[in-house]
Design a protein around this motif. Structure first.
Motif, PDB file in Angstrom:
ATOM      1  N   ARG A 188       0.791  -1.228   0.000  1.00  0.00           N
ATOM      2  CA  ARG A 188       0.000   0.000   0.000  1.00  0.00           C
ATOM      3  C   ARG A 188       0.829   1.286   0.000  1.00  0.00           C
ATOM      4  N   ASP A 189       1.801   1.349   0.895  1.00  0.00           N
ATOM      5  CA  ASP A 189       2.533   2.602   1.062  1.00  0.00           C
ATOM      6  C   ASP A 189       3.867   2.628   0.337  1.00  0.00           C
ATOM      7  N   LEU A 190       4.165   1.563  -0.389  1.00  0.00           N
ATOM      8  CA  LEU A 190       5.466   1.486  -1.042  1.00  0.00           C
ATOM      9  C   LEU A 190       5.252   0.951  -2.448  1.00  0.00           C
ATOM     10  N   ARG A 191       5.562   1.765  -3.438  1.00  0.00           N
ATOM     11  CA  ARG A 191       5.238   1.383  -4.807  1.00  0.00           C
ATOM     12  C   ARG A 191       6.414   1.664  -5.737  1.00  0.00           C
ATOM     13  N   GLY A 192       6.289   1.197  -6.961  1.00  0.00           N
ATOM     14  CA  GLY A 192       7.257   1.499  -8.004  1.00  0.00           C
ATOM     15  C   GLY A 192       8.681   1.096  -7.628  1.00  0.00           C
ATOM     16  N   ALA A 193       9.616   1.982  -7.973  1.00  0.00           N
ATOM     17  CA  ALA A 193      11.032   1.680  -7.750  1.00  0.00           C
ATOM     18  C   ALA A 193      11.328   1.465  -6.269  1.00  0.00           C
ATOM     19  N   ALA A 194      10.652   2.212  -5.388  1.00  0.00           N
ATOM     20  CA  ALA A 194      10.916   2.064  -3.952  1.00  0.00           C
ATOM     21  C   ALA A 194      10.551   0.655  -3.497  1.00  0.00           C
ATOM     22  N   PHE A 195       9.425   0.146  -3.998  1.00  0.00           N
ATOM     23  CA  PHE A 195       9.016  -1.205  -3.608  1.00  0.00           C
ATOM     24  C   PHE A 195       9.970  -2.253  -4.166  1.00  0.00           C
ATOM     25  N   ILE A 196      10.249  -2.159  -5.468  1.00  0.00           N
ATOM     26  CA  ILE A 196      11.105  -3.164  -6.100  1.00  0.00           C
ATOM     27  C   ILE A 196      12.508  -3.157  -5.482  1.00  0.00           C
ATOM     28  N   THR A 197      13.013  -1.961  -5.198  1.00  0.00           N
ATOM     29  CA  THR A 197      14.329  -1.883  -4.551  1.00  0.00           C
ATOM     30  C   THR A 197      14.300  -2.585  -3.200  1.00  0.00           C
ATOM     31  N   GLY A 198      13.246  -2.355  -2.430  1.00  0.00           N
ATOM     32  CA  GLY A 198      13.117  -3.024  -1.134  1.00  0.00           C
ATOM     33  C   GLY A 198      13.042  -4.529  -1.285  1.00  0.00           C
ATOM     34  N   LEU A 199      12.295  -4.967  -2.294  1.00  0.00           N
ATOM     35  CA  LEU A 199      12.159  -6.409  -2.527  1.00  0.00           C
ATOM     36  C   LEU A 199      13.514  -7.020  -2.899  1.00  0.00           C
TER      37      LEU A 199
END
Ligand SMILES: [Zn+2]
Length: 149
Positions: free
Chosen positions: A106-117
């Protein structure tokens, strides 16, 4: 090209033992939970034989991949409620052909999400929720639900 020592070939070999991590398999493809991080709704789609990248697929494998990704994407949306379903395939961790697919959070999308993953950020992991969603996805896939388009 050989699968000797290949981690994903090892997972493919576990199919016959009904490994609970497997959500679906066809004659050519297997779907399991994301092998590196229990992020809810994230699955890995891999060839059952050792192949190294999309260019290495035979015609039948290539022909099944599109419909399979569409079916999985629809199931992830249905089970998680996420309108967006991300996919990526790098092959850096293992050269064996695999595509990772799942929803952002919900609060983490796009590049920020993929980088975290990719960094295996522990805040994205939820073992219990990942298991629950995986079971729901397996049920949805077993029910034979397919995109309506
Ligand atoms: Zn392999």
């Amino acid at each position: 090209m050989t699968g000797d020592g290949c981690v994903l070939c090892g997972r493919a070999g576990a199919l016959a033992h009904a490994d609970p991590g497997w959500l679906l398999r066809t004659g050519r493809w297997g779907v399991s939970v994301h092998p590196a991080i229990p992020a809810p709704g994230w699955v890995a789609v891999q060839t059952l034989r050792h192949t190294e990248g999309l260019a290495g697929l035979d015609g039948a494998e290539a022909g099944e991949l599109g419909p399979l990704l569409a079916r999985l994407s629809a199931a992830v949306t249905r089970v998680t409620g996420s309108e967006r379903v991300y996919t990526y395939s790098l092959g850096e961790g293992s050269p064996h052909t695999h595509v990772l697919l799942g929803p952002p959070q919900r609060d983490l999308r796009g590049a920020a999400f993929i980088t975290g993953l990719l960094r295996r950020d522990a805040s994205l992991a939820d073992e219990a929720a990942a298991l629950r969603v995986a079971r729901d996805l397996a049920d949805a896939l077993a029910a034979g639900n397919t995109p309506t388009t």
